[in-house]
Design a protein around this motif. Sequence first.
Motif, PDB file in Angstrom:
ATOM      1  N   LEU A 172       6.975 -17.923  28.161  1.00 21.20           N
ATOM      2  CA  LEU A 172       8.049 -17.904  29.328  1.00 21.20           C
ATOM      3  C   LEU A 172       9.406 -18.662  28.726  1.00 21.20           C
ATOM      4  N   ALA A 173       8.905 -19.858  28.065  1.00 21.56           N
ATOM      5  CA  ALA A 173       9.883 -20.671  27.439  1.00 21.56           C
ATOM      6  C   ALA A 173      10.577 -19.937  26.302  1.00 21.56           C
ATOM      7  N   ALA A 174       9.841 -19.275  25.372  1.00 18.14           N
ATOM      8  CA  ALA A 174      10.280 -18.421  24.365  1.00 18.14           C
ATOM      9  C   ALA A 174      11.419 -17.267  25.012  1.00 18.14           C
ATOM     10  N   ILE A 175      10.845 -16.809  25.800  1.00 14.43           N
ATOM     11  CA  ILE A 175      11.815 -15.826  26.501  1.00 14.43           C
ATOM     12  C   ILE A 175      12.779 -16.233  26.964  1.00 14.43           C
ATOM     13  N   HIS A 176      12.982 -17.295  27.675  1.00 11.13           N
ATOM     14  CA  HIS A 176      14.220 -17.977  28.320  1.00 11.13           C
ATOM     15  C   HIS A 176      14.940 -18.086  27.040  1.00 11.13           C
ATOM     16  N   LEU A 177      14.378 -18.856  26.063  1.00 13.31           N
ATOM     17  CA  LEU A 177      15.394 -19.235  24.680  1.00 13.31           C
ATOM     18  C   LEU A 177      16.018 -18.259  24.385  1.00 13.31           C
ATOM     19  N   MET A 178      15.407 -17.082  24.371  1.00 12.68           N
ATOM     20  CA  MET A 178      16.283 -15.899  23.427  1.00 12.68           C
ATOM     21  C   MET A 178      17.120 -15.156  24.481  1.00 12.68           C
ATOM     22  N   LEU A 179      17.025 -15.489  25.740  1.00  9.09           N
ATOM     23  CA  LEU A 179      18.020 -14.975  26.683  1.00  9.09           C
ATOM     24  C   LEU A 179      19.144 -15.841  26.559  1.00  9.09           C
ATOM     25  N   GLY A 180      19.093 -17.108  26.120  1.00  9.93           N
ATOM     26  CA  GLY A 180      20.261 -17.806  26.135  1.00  9.93           C
ATOM     27  C   GLY A 180      21.149 -17.691  24.778  1.00  9.93           C
ATOM     28  N   VAL A 181      20.646 -16.868  24.119  1.00 11.38           N
ATOM     29  CA  VAL A 181      21.507 -16.454  22.856  1.00 11.38           C
ATOM     30  C   VAL A 181      22.350 -15.567  23.263  1.00 11.38           C
ATOM     31  N   PRO A 182      23.710 -15.750  22.576  1.00  9.16           N
ATOM     32  CA  PRO A 182      24.749 -14.913  23.189  1.00  9.16           C
ATOM     33  C   PRO A 182      24.808 -13.438  22.046  1.00  9.16           C
ATOM     34  N   ARG A 183      25.213 -12.208  22.814  1.00 11.80           N
ATOM     35  CA  ARG A 183      25.264 -10.987  22.016  1.00 11.80           C
ATOM     36  C   ARG A 183      23.978 -10.602  21.358  1.00 11.80           C
ATOM     37  N   ILE A 184      22.936 -10.774  22.375  1.00  7.04           N
ATOM     38  CA  ILE A 184      21.686  -9.905  22.183  1.00  7.04           C
ATOM     39  C   ILE A 184      21.908  -8.663  22.631  1.00  7.04           C
ATOM     40  N   PRO A 185      21.642  -7.582  21.882  1.00  5.71           N
ATOM     41  CA  PRO A 185      21.466  -6.102  22.310  1.00  5.71           C
ATOM     42  C   PRO A 185      21.195  -6.053  23.727  1.00  5.71           C
ATOM     43  N   SER A 186      22.132  -5.451  24.718  1.00  4.82           N
ATOM     44  CA  SER A 186      21.834  -5.260  25.982  1.00  4.82           C
ATOM     45  C   SER A 186      20.430  -4.763  26.565  1.00  4.82           C
ATOM     46  N   GLU A 187      19.977  -3.847  25.712  1.00  5.41           N
ATOM     47  CA  GLU A 187      18.564  -3.124  25.920  1.00  5.41           C
ATOM     48  C   GLU A 187      17.431  -4.403  25.630  1.00  5.41           C
ATOM     49  N   THR A 188      17.749  -4.907  24.907  1.00  4.55           N
ATOM     50  CA  THR A 188      16.755  -6.131  24.302  1.00  4.55           C
ATOM     51  C   THR A 188      16.732  -7.277  25.636  1.00  4.55           C
ATOM     52  N   ARG A 189      18.040  -7.565  25.935  1.00  8.16           N
ATOM     53  CA  ARG A 189      18.145  -8.523  26.860  1.00  8.16           C
ATOM     54  C   ARG A 189      17.447  -7.886  28.361  1.00  8.16           C
ATOM     55  N   ARG A 190      17.732  -6.837  28.650  1.00  4.10           N
ATOM     56  CA  ARG A 190      17.082  -6.109  29.713  1.00  4.10           C
ATOM     57  C   ARG A 190      15.496  -6.053  29.558  1.00  4.10           C
ATOM     58  N   GLN A 191      14.817  -6.017  28.537  1.00  4.07           N
ATOM     59  CA  GLN A 191      13.394  -6.170  28.208  1.00  4.07           C
ATOM     60  C   GLN A 191      12.920  -7.312  28.424  1.00  4.07           C
ATOM     61  N   LEU A 192      13.815  -8.602  27.973  1.00  6.56           N
ATOM     62  CA  LEU A 192      13.501  -9.918  28.086  1.00  6.56           C
ATOM     63  C   LEU A 192      13.648 -10.272  29.573  1.00  6.56           C
ATOM     64  N   LEU A 193      14.430  -9.796  30.355  1.00  7.94           N
ATOM     65  CA  LEU A 193      14.616 -10.079  31.807  1.00  7.94           C
ATOM     66  C   LEU A 193      13.195  -9.364  32.621  1.00  7.94           C
ATOM     67  N   HIS A 194      12.965  -8.420  32.060  1.00  7.27           N
ATOM     68  CA  HIS A 194      11.830  -7.622  32.813  1.00  7.27           C
ATOM     69  C   HIS A 194      10.498  -8.671  32.654  1.00  7.27           C
ATOM     70  N   LEU A 195      10.438  -8.991  31.093  1.00 10.53           N
ATOM     71  CA  LEU A 195       9.306  -9.961  30.912  1.00 10.53           C
ATOM     72  C   LEU A 195       9.001 -11.318  31.679  1.00 10.53           C
ATOM     73  N   ALA A 196      10.534 -11.730  31.564  1.00  3.03           N
ATOM     74  CA  ALA A 196      10.360 -13.159  32.553  1.00  3.03           C
ATOM     75  C   ALA A 196       9.950 -12.891  33.780  1.00  3.03           C
TER      76      ALA A 196
END
Length: 435
Positions: A172-196
């Motif tokens: 979970l910590a790694a997922i939130h770390l990547m969610l904090g990175v700007p300009r991650i592709p929108s589809e990847t960000r959606r997948q990260l939010l779903h996993l969180a």
Amino acid sequence: MSFRYESLDELDPVGIEVQLTAIQASLLEQSALVDVRRLDAGSYRLLPNGRVGAVRFDDLQIEVTPKQKLGVAHLLFLLGYAKDRVFRPETVMGETYDDLWPAMAQSLVASVERALTTGLLQGYRTEQEALLTVRGRIAFEDQLRRRPGSVVPIEVRYDEFSPDIAENQILLAAIHLMLGVPRIPSETRRQLLHLAARFAGVTRLLPGTPAPRWQPTRLNDRYHSALSLAEILLRHSSTRVSARGVEMSAFVVVMWKVFEDFVTVALADALSGCPGRLEAQLPAYLTGDGDWSAGRTGAADDPHGDISMNVDVVHRDEAGVPDVIFDAKYKLASSTGSNANADHYQMLAYCTALQVRVAWLIYAGGGSDIRRRIKNTDVEIVAAPINLRRPPREVLARISQIALAAVHKSAGRPATPSDGRHSLRGGLGLRSPGR
């Protein structure tokens, strides 16, 4: 607002000139990815300093790429294998994305999704709280210290079956770390939010909090690869947040240290079960009265020495006498010009101090082995390249080839694994996952 992307090679002697705000220049200096030199108002020259990675601001990314343009998969393989050997490089989406951040984010998504195929892992964790009734065991010492003479509430300890365990907290910590990175592709960000969202009931670690320890078991086997990748990201990444949002995300690694750690662990694995033992970062003196031929250990055997050294990796024979020296060089001095002979001088010093006749310089590069006999001595130095762009299995096979050839030559017999009487991993003090 347009996005700028600036890239330089880790061996670039000239660097690049970029326009930065004072805040960006300060944050870039704090990341330690590059040396930042001011030219004039708003203009800076960036020079590589032995590190690779990327720093991303809202509108700018600075990236230092490894020499020979190693892919993301290759870099993460070196980091992962040196740590715990369970990292599976096929989980890295290095061929899909050229940019470091999307590659790491999508790799994390794929790895965590595989780990959660059969659901969220749960385990027992010990809880302690004050209750009106007894649950589990009474914590008598705490009860007497906190509530002397009182009957209720009662301090109790009990084991609770919960998803709030170290393995899930790390992911979970790694997922939130990547969610904090700007300009991650929108589809990847959606997948990260779903996993969180799937980690309901799991404590979110605060930024900068050390990752909790975990132990590899049969029950968490499906998590191993995801945990290895997550710990790599947490160990080498950071984010800087202000009141207006994320200011900077950084992923920075020191390549010579990455290569040295990887080679040390791979040598230990290659020679595991062979006669003798391996020692990493062996302390020794170039001066003094110590006699290594007696099989002594440690720099303390040279109490009068005043020129100390730490030898990368030393193989001892069955009697405990050093017989082969290995030294990992990510970048050979012979390729830099001014110190063209420095590596061979260093190996000759090691061999002289330890009374060893052969040393192997293992370096990142292509080509064939080059053997050199040092004039007026019995010392032979072998420069052995490893092509890090090859698939991981081939890289490990190459190190195994070097290790067995070195021991074979020094012992004068085939260096095939024996009955495993000597455990090299224990001798190196290598850590198991999560420790």
